[in-house]
Motif scaffolding. Structure first.
Motif, PDB file in Angstrom:
ATOM      1  N   SER A 270       0.917  -1.495   0.069  1.00  0.00           N
ATOM      2  CA  SER A 270       0.007  -0.656  -0.260  1.00  0.00           C
ATOM      3  C   SER A 270       1.289   1.148   0.010  1.00  0.00           C
ATOM      4  N   GLU A 272       0.248   4.213   1.689  1.00  0.00           N
ATOM      5  CA  GLU A 272       0.859   4.675   2.893  1.00  0.00           C
ATOM      6  C   GLU A 272       1.223   3.531   3.638  1.00  0.00           C
ATOM      7  N   ASP A 296      -1.677   9.457  10.400  1.00  0.00           N
ATOM      8  CA  ASP A 296      -2.566  10.150   9.478  1.00  0.00           C
ATOM      9  C   ASP A 296      -2.948   8.891   8.176  1.00  0.00           C
ATOM     10  N   ASP A 297      -1.240   8.758   7.578  1.00  0.00           N
ATOM     11  CA  ASP A 297      -1.075   7.421   6.992  1.00  0.00           C
ATOM     12  C   ASP A 297      -2.109   5.436   7.276  1.00  0.00           C
ATOM     13  N   ARG A 300      -5.467   6.495   7.142  1.00  0.00           N
ATOM     14  CA  ARG A 300      -5.871   6.361   5.517  1.00  0.00           C
ATOM     15  C   ARG A 300      -6.250   4.869   5.567  1.00  0.00           C
ATOM     16  N   TRP A 301      -5.235   4.185   5.769  1.00  0.00           N
ATOM     17  CA  TRP A 301      -4.882   2.825   5.762  1.00  0.00           C
ATOM     18  C   TRP A 301      -6.346   1.672   6.140  1.00  0.00           C
ATOM     19  N   LEU A 303      -8.813   3.075   6.559  1.00  0.00           N
ATOM     20  CA  LEU A 303     -10.328   3.761   5.989  1.00  0.00           C
ATOM     21  C   LEU A 303     -10.895   3.225   4.387  1.00  0.00           C
ATOM     22  N   ARG A 304      -9.741   2.265   4.518  1.00  0.00           N
ATOM     23  CA  ARG A 304     -10.286   1.669   3.370  1.00  0.00           C
ATOM     24  C   ARG A 304     -11.379   0.770   3.764  1.00  0.00           C
ATOM     25  N   LYS A 323     -14.939   8.664   7.139  1.00  0.00           N
ATOM     26  CA  LYS A 323     -14.452   7.964   4.906  1.00  0.00           C
ATOM     27  C   LYS A 323     -15.100   9.220   4.597  1.00  0.00           C
ATOM     28  N   GLY A 325     -13.518  12.165   5.101  1.00  0.00           N
ATOM     29  CA  GLY A 325     -13.204  12.949   6.267  1.00  0.00           C
ATOM     30  C   GLY A 325     -12.798  14.506   6.800  1.00  0.00           C
ATOM     31  N   ARG A 327     -12.258  15.254  10.660  1.00  0.00           N
ATOM     32  CA  ARG A 327     -11.571  14.666  11.714  1.00  0.00           C
ATOM     33  C   ARG A 327     -11.525  14.996  13.051  1.00  0.00           C
TER      34      ARG A 327
END
Length: 441
Positions: A270, A272, A296-297, A300-301, A303-304, A323, A325, A327
């Protein structure tokens, strides 16, 4: 079955069901450094800290006897007893296990949520005591028992707690490991209208059980949250974890910084994961510390595969994202640390209580940090009912301020402010939790 719930829209309090290992925590205080050294020597513990399994209930009893031989003053014993130097002081016992701790927090915050906990105990006094103590914490026990011809003991964890909060734990999971997918009592646990199933990461060692419970929850219209529990769980159960996430069983995913780092460290495919690993080998000053960029990475991982991702950062607070965005960022509060047992579970309870009352990621993060901060200032994973009442006021204030702010801005729990600004939202939510240090004192 019921239609799949929308984790970003279908938000109301109700029944929360936990699934995990019903572990009776045995807490022993080692406030004196010399006493701690003697106890560790007597117990044969060369490296204090960490958590290791033991083979049987007899091993737990052997360690307890060794503690008693060195005059260990039991936690929770009245002050008068300690003043009289009564050598018969006993350690304290409380119903533990990660998911059970979360359920206790949700039930005692009393923000419209009821709680039930599912697990398996042995046919012994330890299991019966666990059931009674859990009910006394306002959680409905849904505890299966082992087969009549199975004499395995109920799960126990001996926790030796030094001044400053370091824990040395020895755990026997016993009867809890006997529970399998076909044993899950869906109708008894969920009733007619469950709102959320919370699964502890240790259940990933029995992935069929975790998936069965999650499927039953989804069929009844409930959301599912998963706490990753430890970096060892992520490392050892990665295949099962990825399968469960890929199949869409999880709506909310919780990780601490060690677990989030392990998620990224183990994934070179990935974007991230590669970015995280490049920073680790780049020689950057911050490479050895889990940074906000790392968090943050990780989110994002996460939230896949889910709708809400949260990474707790210990004394540095936490970050959360959905999802869409939106925060949430909540700072840590510097407080005296007595014991970190159950602090992460207390954080999750505060977060979920706010979440199920429609709060935004920012307010959920602030609520979680307020409850987690209070938890590190007491011994063990159990706050007093008076403390829960204080925290209920704090969390309710955070949720109400969040609602007022969003109504004024014309936004929902999952949306950005119309002008894209988050700073004032963070201030509004964190003001509601600003009393957390005094609440926990």
């Amino acid at each position: 079955g019921a239609p799949a719930p929308d984790a970003r829209r279908d938000r109301s309090p109700g029944l929360v069901v936990g699934l995990g290992d019903p572990v009776s925590d045995i807490l022993v205080r080692l406030d004196d450094a010399d006493l701690a050294r003697r106890v560790f020597a007597k117990c044969g513990i060369d490296e204090p800290g960490g958590c290791l399994p033991v083979d049987s209930d007899a091993d737990i009893q052997r360690l307890l006897t060794a503690c008693g031989d060195e005059w260990v003053d039991g936690a929770g014993v009245p002050t008068a007893t300690a003043d009289e130097e009564d050598d018969s002081c006993e350690p304290s016992f409380c119903p533990g296990g990660s998911a059970a701790n979360v359920c206790k927090g949700i039930a005692n915050l009393s923000l419209g949520c009821d709680a039930a906990f599912v697990g398996m105990i042995g046919r012994d006094d330890v299991g019966r005591r666990y059931q009674s103590l859990l009910a006394a914490q306002n959680v409905r026990p849904v505890l299966l028992t082992t087969a009549p011809d199975d004499d395995v003991s109920s799960a126990q964890c001996l926790s030796l707690v030094e001044r400053g909060g370091q824990r040395t734990m020895r755990t026997f999971l016993g009867a809890s490991l006997r529970m399998q997918a076909g044993d899950f009592p869906a109708d008894e646990a969920f009733g007619e209208a469950p709102r959320l199933l919370h699964v502890e990461g240790y259940t990933l060692y029995r992935p069929a059980l975790a998936k069965q419970a999650m499927r039953e929850a989804k069929q009844r219209g409930a959301l599912v949250s998963l706490d990753l529990a430890s970096f060892e769980v992520v490392r050892n159960c990665r295949a099962a974890l990825v399968e469960i996430l890929t199949e869409g069983h999880v709506d909310l995913l919780f990780a601490n910084e060690d677990e989030a780092a392990e998620l990224l460290r183990g994934d070179s495919d990935s974007e991230e994961g590669r970015a995280f690993q490049e920073r680790r080998y780049s020689g950057e000053d911050e490479a050895s510390t889990f940074s906000r960029r790392d968090a943050d990475d990780a989110m994002r991982w996460m939230l896949r595969h889910c709708s809400f991702a949260t990474v707790s950062l210990g004394a540095r607070g936490c970050v959360s994202m959905d999802k869409a965005g939106s925060r949430g960022v909540a700072p840590g509060v510097r407080v005296p640390v007595v014991d970190t047992t159950g602090a992460g579970d207390a954080f999750t309870a505060g977060y979920l209580a706010a979440f199920l009352n429609g709060a935004s990621p920012q307010a959920c993060a602030s609520a979680g940090c307020a409850v987690g901060t209070a938890a590190v200032q007491v011994l063990g994973a159990e706050l007093s009912f008076a403390k829960w009442a204080e925290l209920r006021t704090v969390v309710l204030g955070v949720v109400e301020r969040d609602g007022e702010f969003r109504r004024a801005r014309g936004t929902g729990a999952d949306g950005e402010d119309e002008d894209g600004s988050r700073a004032s939202h963070e201030r509004a939510a964190n003001e509601g939790a600003s009393v957390e240090a005094s609440v926990g004192a």
